[in-house]
Each structure stands twice: as structure tokens, then as C-alpha cells.
Design a protein around this motif. Structure first.
Motif, PDB file in Angstrom:
ATOM      1  N   GLN A  91      -2.621  -1.944   6.966  1.00  0.00           N
ATOM      2  CA  GLN A  91      -2.535  -2.619   5.510  1.00  0.00           C
ATOM      3  C   GLN A  91      -3.981  -2.737   5.322  1.00  0.00           C
ATOM      4  N   MET A  95      -4.761  -3.835   1.275  1.00  0.00           N
ATOM      5  CA  MET A  95      -4.639  -5.380   1.210  1.00  0.00           C
ATOM      6  C   MET A  95      -5.836  -6.070   1.798  1.00  0.00           C
ATOM      7  N   ILE A 113      -0.744  -9.357  -4.241  1.00  0.00           N
ATOM      8  CA  ILE A 113      -0.205  -8.522  -3.187  1.00  0.00           C
ATOM      9  C   ILE A 113       1.548  -8.499  -3.256  1.00  0.00           C
ATOM     10  N   LYS A 134       1.345 -10.393   4.984  1.00  0.00           N
ATOM     11  CA  LYS A 134       0.677 -10.722   3.901  1.00  0.00           C
ATOM     12  C   LYS A 134      -0.051 -12.062   3.915  1.00  0.00           C
ATOM     13  N   SER A 151       1.089 -13.627  -3.585  1.00  0.00           N
ATOM     14  CA  SER A 151       1.938 -12.707  -2.995  1.00  0.00           C
ATOM     15  C   SER A 151       3.223 -12.712  -3.299  1.00  0.00           C
ATOM     16  N   HIS A 205      -4.601  -5.179  -7.590  1.00  0.00           N
ATOM     17  CA  HIS A 205      -2.880  -5.424  -7.335  1.00  0.00           C
ATOM     18  C   HIS A 205      -2.781  -4.268  -5.961  1.00  0.00           C
ATOM     19  N   ALA A 206      -2.552  -5.058  -4.947  1.00  0.00           N
ATOM     20  CA  ALA A 206      -2.442  -4.108  -3.647  1.00  0.00           C
ATOM     21  C   ALA A 206      -0.746  -4.287  -3.298  1.00  0.00           C
ATOM     22  N   ILE A 250       2.227  -3.337  -0.617  1.00  0.00           N
ATOM     23  CA  ILE A 250       2.152  -3.081   0.872  1.00  0.00           C
ATOM     24  C   ILE A 250       3.554  -2.706   1.317  1.00  0.00           C
TER      25      ILE A 250
END
Length: 363
Positions: A31, A34, A52, A60, A202, A221-222, A224
Motif C-alpha cells: 500500500q 496510501m 483513500i 486503510k 476513507s 486521492h489514493a 487501494i
């Protein structure tokens, strides 16, 4: 028999903190997107927070909560409910600023960076603050009771499942995050206090998306994804099992890494004001944003800030095209206009345009 058990159990726990152990940030495997987004936001909170989105059970919440333990302590005015900075007027409550102007000596303490969880069922009064009913009834005075935004000043405000949060609360959060201030008008009380925090949200995209105009207000903006590599999955499971079995022993194993990480964050925060970026690179960032038809200038600003924060994280005073490449997807993917008929991933589109502008390899 009872006394013997008591005598043996006391020393085993006497030296351990009473706080609940948190999984160490330095032990989190994978990850990387993130983790990088979170680190850059604590180095430069003006990036604007991070959203996220990803599958359930991908770590997260664990990662976000672990971040606080590696952040350097901050100086605050003792007893102040807004975590006022004793030196920076932009981070002071009005009462502290007035005391400072009168020449009063302010008691200062060091404390951990606050992390505040915003529950989905919170009311607007709980978030922004409201009238202190107890003082109103017992003392007959109108007093302000600080809310979650006050507690989160100079810290992290975390909203789990932010895509399920009521729209009016999201508006309040994003307005405060953008301006750095919270203004409260309640029953004859008018108050304004600093609310500078890193907003972290998240969620699971299967449960609904944020409105585009709200998503755009998050700096980064991540995305995952569940780890697919079997060996890596086994490593993650074994680490979590070891932590659950003996958390304090597990934390001791990562003590040096945690200390090193905290020192690196402190150095990056100190170095950040010295980091520069060549004019040609700044023009290139704006060209990428224009080509992608990104609305407004927030994408340009955030990408510039994130690239500089990455340079500071790695101990450099000059941001490079490599820094831009590593952060540009995080900063722009959620700002693109989505076409449901277009099969191309938004991150790939950003990299493709970036390659055309900056001529980097491997896009």
C-alpha cells in the motif's frame, strides 16, 4: 494463592503504558500509494488532505491510525481547547491571541498530534461546536462548547466511510479544511476559531462515490487494491498475528524504525520551505492539467506542493520531474471528468499525458 497471583501480575504490566497499542506504521507492508499520500500531507498540510478508496480489509483504517505515532510532538498552549500554537497567530484562538497581545506569559506543553474520529452519526453541533448547556443553566452565562473541529486543530481529522456521510456535514468539513477556520453562530454567540487539520477520508467505492465537486476538494486521492501476491499476503497475516498475540513485544521490534521515521518527518517539515522547483516544471504541470481539462487551478497547486513535499521527504531542496511523476496521479486522478463509456483508467490517462509533456520513460 490470590496474593501470589497479584504480586506476579503487577510487575508484568507496571512498566507498560496504559494506552491501547497501535500497529506500527513502519511495519505496514505494501500500500505504498496510501502511505506516501499520508506522509506528504503531514509534511505539508496545505496539500489539502487525502481521500483513500479501496476494498474492504485492505488496512486503510490501520494505516491512518498508525500514522499518528510517528508524528513529532507539537507545542500547544496549556488548557486551550483549540490546541493553539503559542507563536503562530494563524493557529491561535482569539482568547490566546488577546492574552499574547497583553504580554501575558502563556504556559506551553508538548503533546501528540491530535487525531479525531468523526462518527457517521455526528450532528452539525457536535462537529462545529454549540452552547454549553451546563454553564447556561448553572451560571446563567452563554459559553461555547468546542466541537470536533476544535479538537482537530493542528491534527488529523479522520472520516471512515466518508462516502456515507451526510452531504451537509461534508460541506462543513471541506469548507473548514479549505479556509482553516470554523465560524459558529449559535443562540447569540458568534465565535471563530482556527481549524487547520489534515482531512483524511476513507471508503469503499462499492458503497457509493462522493460528489465530484466534493471529491475535488481533497488534495490527493489514493486507490487501494487487495494484495494478490501470495507471499506478501502471508507476510501481512503473520505480522498481524504476531501483533495481536504480543502487541508490546511487536512494537519493541519496530522501535528503532519508528524513531527513524519520526526523525525523517521532522527533517522534511523543516526542509520544506527551502525546496524550489524550476519554472519549466511548473509550466509542465499546468500544461498537464490543461490537457486533461481539469477544472480550476487546485490541481496545479496541489501537484506543485506534493512534488516539493516529496523532495523534502527525500532530503532534497530541488523538486525534479521524477517527483512530479510519482505524485501527479495522486493529485489529478479524481479531478478528471469521468466518461462511463471510456475503459481507460484515470491514473493511466494522467501518466500518458504526463509522458507527452515531460517525456519521461515507461508511461
Amino acid at each position: 494463592m490470590f496474593s501470589l497471583i497479584t504480586q506476579k501480575s503487577v510487575p508484568a504490566t507496571a512498566t507498560r503504558p496504559l494506552t491501547r497499542p497501535v500497529f506500527p506504521f513502519s511495519a505496514i507492508v505494501g500500500q505504498e500509494e496510501m502511505k506516501l499520500a499520508l506522509l506528504l500531507n503531514v509534511i505539508d498540510p496545505k496539500i489539502g488532505g487525502v481521500m483513500i478508496m479501496g476494498d474492504r480489509g485492505t488496512g486503510k483504517s490501520t494505516t491512518i491510525r498508525a500514522l499518528v505515532d510517528v508524528l513529532p510532538e507539537i507545542a500547544v498552549v496549556a488548557g486551550d481547547p483549540f490546541n493553539s500554537d503559542p507563536e503562530d497567530p494563524e493557529l491561535m484562538a482569539e482568547s490566546v491571541r488577546q492574552a499574547k497581545e497583553r504580554g501575558e506569559t502563556l504556559a506551553v506543553v508538548q503533546q501528540k498530534v491530535p487525531m479525531v474520529d468523526l462518527p457517521l452519526g455526528a450532528t452539525e453541533d457536535r462537529v462545529c461546536g454549540t452552547i454549553d448547556i451546563e454553564k447556561a443553566l448553572t451560571e446563567g452565562v452563554r459559553a461555547f462548547e468546542p466541537g470536533l473541529l476544535a479538537r482537530a486543530n493542528r491534527g488529523i481529522l479522520y472520516v471512515d466511510e466518508v462516502n456515507l456521510l451526510d452531504d451537509h456535514l461534508v460541506d462543513v468539513l471541506l469548507d473548514a479544511a479549505a479556509s482553516g477556520w470554523n465560524t459558529v453562530e449559535r443562540e447569540g454567540i458568534s465565535l471563530r476559531h482556527p481549524a487547520r487539520f489534515v482531512l483524511v477520508g476513507s471508503g469503499n467505492p462499492e458503497e457509493g462515490e462522493l460528489r465530484p465537486q466534493l471529491l475535488d476538494r481533497f488534495g490527493m486521492h489514493a486507490e487501494i487494491r487487495t494484495v494478490k501476491d501470495p507471499a506478501l499476503r502471508v507476510q501481512i497475516v503473520e505480522q498481524r498475528t504476531a501483533f495481536d498475540r504480543e502487541p508490546w513485544g511487536f512494537l519493541e521490534q519496530y522501535g528503532e524504525r519508528q524513531t527513524s521515521l519520526k526523525g525523517q518527518i521532522t527533517q522534511a517539515q523543516t526542509l520544506l520551505p527551502q525546496v524550489q522547483m524550476d519554472y519549466d516544471l511548473r509550466v509542465g504541470i499546468s500544461q498537464v492539467c490543461a490537457t486533461l481539462d481539469v477544472d480550476g487551478l487546485r490541481g496545479d497547486i496541489v501537484t506543485n506542493r506534493a512534488a516539493k513535499a516529496l523532495a523534502a521527504w527525500e532530503g532534497r531542496t530541488l523538486a525534479t520531474v521524477g517527483d512530479i511523476r510519482r505524485v501527479v496521479v495522486l493529485c489529478l486522478r479524481h479531478r478528471l471528468r469521468k466518461d462511463p463509456l471510456e475503459p481507460v483508467d484515470s491514473g493511466y490517462r494522467v501518466l500518458q499525458v504526463g509522458q507527452e509533456v515531460f517525456q519521461w520513460e515507461g508511461a
